[in-house]
Motif scaffolding. Structure first.
Motif, PDB file in Angstrom:
ATOM      1  N   LEU A 551      -2.020  13.264   7.598  1.00  0.00           N
ATOM      2  CA  LEU A 551      -2.362  11.936   7.115  1.00  0.00           C
ATOM      3  C   LEU A 551      -1.770  10.852   7.999  1.00  0.00           C
ATOM      4  N   LYS A 552      -0.515  11.033   8.409  1.00  0.00           N
ATOM      5  CA  LYS A 552       0.142  10.028   9.246  1.00  0.00           C
ATOM      6  C   LYS A 552      -0.521   9.939  10.619  1.00  0.00           C
ATOM      7  N   ASP A 553      -0.841  11.089  11.207  1.00  0.00           N
ATOM      8  CA  ASP A 553      -1.462  11.090  12.538  1.00  0.00           C
ATOM      9  C   ASP A 553      -2.833  10.425  12.528  1.00  0.00           C
ATOM     10  N   HIS A 554      -3.532  10.541  11.399  1.00  0.00           N
ATOM     11  CA  HIS A 554      -4.886   9.989  11.337  1.00  0.00           C
ATOM     12  C   HIS A 554      -4.908   8.556  10.830  1.00  0.00           C
ATOM     13  N   LEU A 555      -3.719   7.929  10.748  1.00  0.00           N
ATOM     14  CA  LEU A 555      -3.674   6.495  10.468  1.00  0.00           C
ATOM     15  C   LEU A 555      -3.631   5.672  11.745  1.00  0.00           C
ATOM     16  N   LYS A 556      -3.435   6.329  12.882  1.00  0.00           N
ATOM     17  CA  LYS A 556      -3.369   5.618  14.152  1.00  0.00           C
ATOM     18  C   LYS A 556      -4.761   5.128  14.530  1.00  0.00           C
ATOM     19  N   PRO A 557      -4.880   3.848  14.872  1.00  0.00           N
ATOM     20  CA  PRO A 557      -6.193   3.331  15.287  1.00  0.00           C
ATOM     21  C   PRO A 557      -6.742   4.124  16.471  1.00  0.00           C
ATOM     22  N   GLY A 558      -7.982   4.567  16.367  1.00  0.00           N
ATOM     23  CA  GLY A 558      -8.611   5.328  17.431  1.00  0.00           C
ATOM     24  C   GLY A 558      -8.352   6.815  17.393  1.00  0.00           C
ATOM     25  N   LEU A 564     -13.422   8.519   8.830  1.00  0.00           N
ATOM     26  CA  LEU A 564     -12.381   9.494   8.506  1.00  0.00           C
ATOM     27  C   LEU A 564     -11.058   8.796   8.219  1.00  0.00           C
ATOM     28  N   ILE A 565     -10.693   7.808   9.026  1.00  0.00           N
ATOM     29  CA  ILE A 565      -9.435   7.086   8.815  1.00  0.00           C
ATOM     30  C   ILE A 565      -9.448   6.380   7.461  1.00  0.00           C
ATOM     31  N   LEU A 566     -10.582   5.797   7.109  1.00  0.00           N
ATOM     32  CA  LEU A 566     -10.682   5.105   5.820  1.00  0.00           C
ATOM     33  C   LEU A 566     -10.485   6.076   4.661  1.00  0.00           C
ATOM     34  N   ILE A 590       4.927   6.319   6.771  1.00  0.00           N
ATOM     35  CA  ILE A 590       3.504   5.991   6.624  1.00  0.00           C
ATOM     36  C   ILE A 590       3.291   4.494   6.429  1.00  0.00           C
ATOM     37  N   ILE A 591       4.265   3.794   5.814  1.00  0.00           N
ATOM     38  CA  ILE A 591       4.077   2.363   5.546  1.00  0.00           C
ATOM     39  C   ILE A 591       3.953   1.555   6.835  1.00  0.00           C
ATOM     40  N   PRO A 592       4.837   1.755   7.838  1.00  0.00           N
ATOM     41  CA  PRO A 592       4.628   1.045   9.117  1.00  0.00           C
ATOM     42  C   PRO A 592       3.300   1.404   9.772  1.00  0.00           C
ATOM     43  N   ALA A 593       2.894   2.663   9.626  1.00  0.00           N
ATOM     44  CA  ALA A 593       1.602   3.064  10.194  1.00  0.00           C
ATOM     45  C   ALA A 593       0.453   2.331   9.509  1.00  0.00           C
ATOM     46  N   LEU A 594       0.579   2.116   8.198  1.00  0.00           N
ATOM     47  CA  LEU A 594      -0.449   1.372   7.475  1.00  0.00           C
ATOM     48  C   LEU A 594      -0.490  -0.086   7.919  1.00  0.00           C
ATOM     49  N   ILE A 595       0.690  -0.677   8.162  1.00  0.00           N
ATOM     50  CA  ILE A 595       0.730  -2.075   8.624  1.00  0.00           C
ATOM     51  C   ILE A 595       0.094  -2.193  10.010  1.00  0.00           C
ATOM     52  N   GLU A 596       0.372  -1.227  10.866  1.00  0.00           N
ATOM     53  CA  GLU A 596      -0.249  -1.228  12.198  1.00  0.00           C
ATOM     54  C   GLU A 596      -1.772  -1.109  12.088  1.00  0.00           C
ATOM     55  N   LEU A 597      -2.213  -0.251  11.190  1.00  0.00           N
ATOM     56  CA  LEU A 597      -3.651  -0.089  10.984  1.00  0.00           C
ATOM     57  C   LEU A 597      -4.253  -1.363  10.396  1.00  0.00           C
ATOM     58  N   LEU A 598      -3.496  -2.043   9.516  1.00  0.00           N
ATOM     59  CA  LEU A 598      -3.971  -3.294   8.928  1.00  0.00           C
ATOM     60  C   LEU A 598      -4.191  -4.345  10.010  1.00  0.00           C
ATOM     61  N   ASN A 599      -3.281  -4.408  10.971  1.00  0.00           N
ATOM     62  CA  ASN A 599      -3.441  -5.351  12.083  1.00  0.00           C
ATOM     63  C   ASN A 599      -4.679  -5.031  12.919  1.00  0.00           C
ATOM     64  N   ALA A 600      -4.907  -3.733  13.119  1.00  0.00           N
ATOM     65  CA  ALA A 600      -6.030  -3.323  13.965  1.00  0.00           C
ATOM     66  C   ALA A 600      -7.372  -3.519  13.270  1.00  0.00           C
ATOM     67  N   GLN A 601      -7.406  -3.373  11.948  1.00  0.00           N
ATOM     68  CA  GLN A 601      -8.670  -3.427  11.194  1.00  0.00           C
ATOM     69  C   GLN A 601      -8.746  -4.658  10.298  1.00  0.00           C
ATOM     70  N   VAL A 608      -8.942  -3.331   4.770  1.00  0.00           N
ATOM     71  CA  VAL A 608      -7.902  -4.230   4.254  1.00  0.00           C
ATOM     72  C   VAL A 608      -7.697  -4.001   2.758  1.00  0.00           C
ATOM     73  N   CYS A 609      -8.778  -3.907   2.017  1.00  0.00           N
ATOM     74  CA  CYS A 609      -8.682  -3.747   0.567  1.00  0.00           C
ATOM     75  C   CYS A 609      -7.981  -2.439   0.199  1.00  0.00           C
ATOM     76  N   GLN A 610      -8.326  -1.343   0.848  1.00  0.00           N
ATOM     77  CA  GLN A 610      -7.744  -0.046   0.503  1.00  0.00           C
ATOM     78  C   GLN A 610      -6.286   0.074   0.957  1.00  0.00           C
ATOM     79  N   ILE A 611      -5.941  -0.532   2.089  1.00  0.00           N
ATOM     80  CA  ILE A 611      -4.539  -0.513   2.539  1.00  0.00           C
ATOM     81  C   ILE A 611      -3.664  -1.307   1.573  1.00  0.00           C
ATOM     82  N   ILE A 612      -4.159  -2.465   1.145  1.00  0.00           N
ATOM     83  CA  ILE A 612      -3.388  -3.269   0.193  1.00  0.00           C
ATOM     84  C   ILE A 612      -3.242  -2.529  -1.130  1.00  0.00           C
ATOM     85  N   TYR A 613      -4.246  -1.755  -1.503  1.00  0.00           N
ATOM     86  CA  TYR A 613      -4.143  -0.974  -2.735  1.00  0.00           C
ATOM     87  C   TYR A 613      -3.035   0.075  -2.619  1.00  0.00           C
TER      88      TYR A 613
END
Length: 767
Positions: A551-558, A564-566, A590-601, A608-613
């Motif tokens: 799960l953590k590896d697949h949160l990285k943008p790209g 799949l990431i969503l 995982i939380i920093p990874a989610l913030i990084e993904l939030l910046n990218a997306q 954005v909606c699902q990350i905030i959830y």
């Protein structure tokens, strides 16, 4: 002296050579490009025109030297390039040996003769056999009385039904004109005469090269006038027959009324038979002419759809086959489809299903399939009771495929999905699914099932017995992403259906890390993410299948496709409902990874909606709440998103920030001030930007202290009385009720999509 007027330049862009269909001549089809040149020689305007030139070869006979003639044609005709000499020679050889219109060029234009049972009209039976050499005698009969006219036209019809005679008939310059004149003058006086002459033109219309000649004599428009007149006569017959029926019903013992009724009925049946023969041949002629879309447009402007739909009330099956075929051809254009919708076509077609005539049933289903692309017409199909009729055809091998396509279109509409539960459609579909061996299921079938599974009642029927177990077993064995999508739709329904998946969670989790079809993995992730079940031990599941690193590896943008990431983000939101599982995820980073993904997306509302959830779920637990508040900048991101344009994102942010404000005083003040600033900023900007005019020094009257009243800043539009002491603190206490997931979304509080359920929901809905 050079003229000041613009000069023109013409040139031939292309030139195609063909033989004349009936004469010894070559036909040149070329495109002429004309350019108007200005004073500088540059083209000012360009235009193109399709042109045609006929080269008549009167001297061509069996003894002609073809190579010499070909060279002469190329030399004298500047439109033909020298490189086409071999082609010209080949066409001349063809013309030299041609005797009948059924030659090589003719075969390209000739259409297959209709089967006998579909021939529109058999003509008047006479003992004399027609002779092509007596064509002039037959034409002379057209200038005499009606019996002679009918006899003459019938003899000409015998000749026209043989394609080999069409060339000879066409060479007779008076034949076409005489037939057209008689039809135009006498069609109101004799149905037999009209039917016979129209049938002659129908024979010519079977060949596209004769369409121009038929159009020249306006035969198509004349046919439409005849059809319209016959339909008015039909209505009068119906009214008269209805009156006779009513008279017999009112006085059943009156023998006079009964005899009149029987006489009228017998006359009606005789007239109806002749009229329907006329309608068949006239509609066939129009159908052939409608091959040219320009001609079809003219028919549409003359209300051809109205004439055809009105004919659907008839009982003659051969006529109905023709009419429905014509409507099917017309239905591919939007304007015609709209005309059919206004004429209640679906209601009339529903009466034809089912029927014993296979051709009529097949073409009716195909017309309904074309119409089913329209949402309103699909709804109409359900209203007129077509759903059980179409479902019954799923067991008919000849019609099940087109019936399934119509049902699939109906299943697209959410309002219609529930109606399938009241038919035996779903058991039939399940049987079809399990009848497939190891091969993939037909796309039409599985797509239909996917749509139906999105309805809770349908999903319950699908899962009856061992339905879900058999579906899961097949999907996991074949790695079928479409079948797994159907299972995923079943898993989204609340209640007992989610509990059925407890036995399969491990199997689904095992599929996630296996290399293979990414679409299949996406559906497995989505199915697990839907299982918001309190009885599941998510921590044990993640540890047993070692899913946290995945799960953590697949949160990285790209790192993978966005889809799949969503799904990974949505699954994290689901498993975060478990306290111990949320702690384990927080410790893994995982939380920093989610913030990084939030910046990218940040431009993708769904991400954005699902990350905030996920953040919303995390702040429920003490351990993860401290990580989010103290060790990350997640609250700052949430404050920035408080005023997002997307309604669902604002709701998730409000609820998350309310919890953060309750447990952290410093962030609480920042959140409170931001809410206060935002709800007053628009008003303040308007006041500051508005330029006061000299004639209107005060926007709100003559009171300069009007804007100092605190209730202008803190009033809640009549929901509570304004008080001077009202402050942002009170507003914050009130606003904490806004955005409550459990009051506006699903039972588990998840925002199903960034686009929400109620986009027009009032701001103070919780009050």
């Amino acid at each position: 002296m050079q003229s000041d007027d613009p000069q023109s330049l013409k040139r031939v862009k292309r030139c195609d050579i063909d033989v004349h269909p009936t004469e010894k001549a070559l036909v040149l089809h070329y495109e002429l490009e004309a350019s108007i040149l200005g004073e500088t020689g540059d083209p000012m305007h360009k235009g193109r025109k399709e042109c045609q030139k006929i080269i008549r070869l009167r001297s061509l006979n069996a003894g002609t030297d073809i190579p010499t003639l070909a060279r002469k044609v190329v030399e004298e005709c500047k439109l033909i390039h020298a490189s086409k000499l071999a082609e010209v020679e080949h066409l001349l050889l063809y013309l030299q040996g041609r005797k009948k219109p059924s030659s090589k060029s003719e075969k390209k234009e000739k259409k297959p003769v209709k089967p006998k049972e579909l021939m529109p009209f058999e003509g008047m039976e006479i003992d004399e056999e027609a002779n092509i050499n007596k064509i002039d005698e037959y034409l002379e009969l057209l200038y005499e009385g009606f019996p002679e006219k009918i006899r003459g036209s019938t003899l000409i019809l015998q000749l026209a039904r043989n394609p080999d005679n069409l060339e000879e008939l066409l060479h007779n310059e008076t034949a076409f004109g005489a037939l057209a004149r008689v039809l135009r003058e006498d069609w109101k006086h004799s149905v037999e005469l009209s039917s016979t002459i129209i049938y002659i033109f129908f024979c010519f219309s079977s060949f596209s090269q004769f369409h121009t000649l038929i159009t020249h004599y306006k035969i198509g428009m004349l046919c439409m006038n005849i059809i319209e007149n016959e339909q008015r006569k039909y209505d009068l017959w119906q009214d008269e027959l209805e009156k006779k029926d009513k008279a017999c019903d009112e006085d059943p013992d009156n023998q006079t009324f009964r005899k009149e009724h029987e006489k009228t009925l017998k006359k009606y049946q005789s007239l109806l038979l002749k009229q329907e023969q006329l309608l068949r041949v006239a509609f066939y002629l129009l159908l052939n002419l409608s091959e040219d879309t320009r001609t079809e447009l003219k028919m549409r402007n003359k209300n051809i759809v109205h004439l055809l739909v009105k004919t659907l009330d008839r009982e003659n099956e051969e006529l109905l086959v023709l009419v429905v075929s014509f409507l099917k051809k017309l239905s591919i254009f939007l304007e015609n489809k709209n005309d059919m919708a206004e004429m209640d076509t679906v209601e009339k077609l529903a009466l034809l299903i089912p029927c014993e005539h296979e051709d009529l049933l097949n073409i009716t289903l195909r017309l309904l399939h074309n119409l089913s692309f329209d949402t309103c017409l699909r709804t109409k199909m359900v209203q007129v009771g077509l759903l059980p009729k179409l479902t019954a055809l799923l067991g008919n091998d000849s019609h099940k495929h087109v019936a399934m396509r119509i049902l699939y279109h109906i299943s697209v509409d959410d309002k219609s999905k529930s109606m399938f539960a009241y038919t035996d459609c779903i058991p039939q579909l399940m049987q079809m699914l399990f009848e497939h061996g190891e091969e993939r299921i037909d796309t039409e079938l599985i797509s239909f099932c996917i749509n139906l599974a999105a309805n809770k009642r349908n999903a319950q029927i699908i899962c009856e017995g061992n339905g879900l177990k058999l579906l899961m077993k097949r999907a996991l064995r074949l790695k079928d992403p479409l079948l797994m999508k159907m299972i995923r739709n079943i898993s989204q329904h609340e209640g007992h259906l989610k509990q059925l998946f407890i036995d399969f969670v491990g199997d689904l989790a095992a599929q996630i890390k296996q290399a293979g079809d990414e679409e299949f993995v996406i559906e497995c992730l989505g199915t697990i993410a839907n299982l918001t079940i309190a009885d599941l031990d998510w921590e044990l599941l993640l540890k047993e299948y070692n899913l946290v690193p995945y799960l953590k590896d697949h949160l990285k943008p790209g790192s993978a496709e966005d889809d799949l990431i969503l799904e990974v983000v949505i699954m994290i939101g689901t498993v975060s409902t478990d306290d111990s599982c949320a702690v384990m995820l927080a410790k893994s980073g995982i939380i920093p990874a989610l913030i990084e993904l939030l910046n990218a997306q940040q431009e993708d509302d769904e991400f954005v909606c699902q990350i905030i959830y996920v953040f919303y779920q995390m702040v429920f637990h003490q351990a993860t709440r401290d990580v989010i508040i103290k060790d990350t900048q997640a609250p700052a991101y949430l404050i920035d998103l408080m005023h997002d344009k997307n309604t669902e994102i604002r709701k998730v942010c409000d609820n998350t920030l309310d919890i953060i404000a309750e447990y952290d005083e410093e962030w609480g003040k920042k959140i409170q001030n931001e809410k206060f600033r935002w709800h007053n900023s628009q008003w303040l900007e308007m006041v500051e930007s508005r330029q006061m005019e000299e004639t209107e020094p005060y926007l709100y009257g003559d009171d300069p202290d009007a804007l100092e009243q605190p209730d202008l800043f803190y009033s809640t539009d009549g929901m509570m009385p304004p008080e001077p002491s009202l402050s942002p603190d009170f507003y914050n206490q009130f606003h904490t009720q806004n955005g409550d997931f459990n009051s506006c979304n699903g039972a588990d509080g998840r925002p199903a999509t960034a686009y929400g359920f109620r986009p027009d929901e009032p701001f103070f809905h919780g009050y």
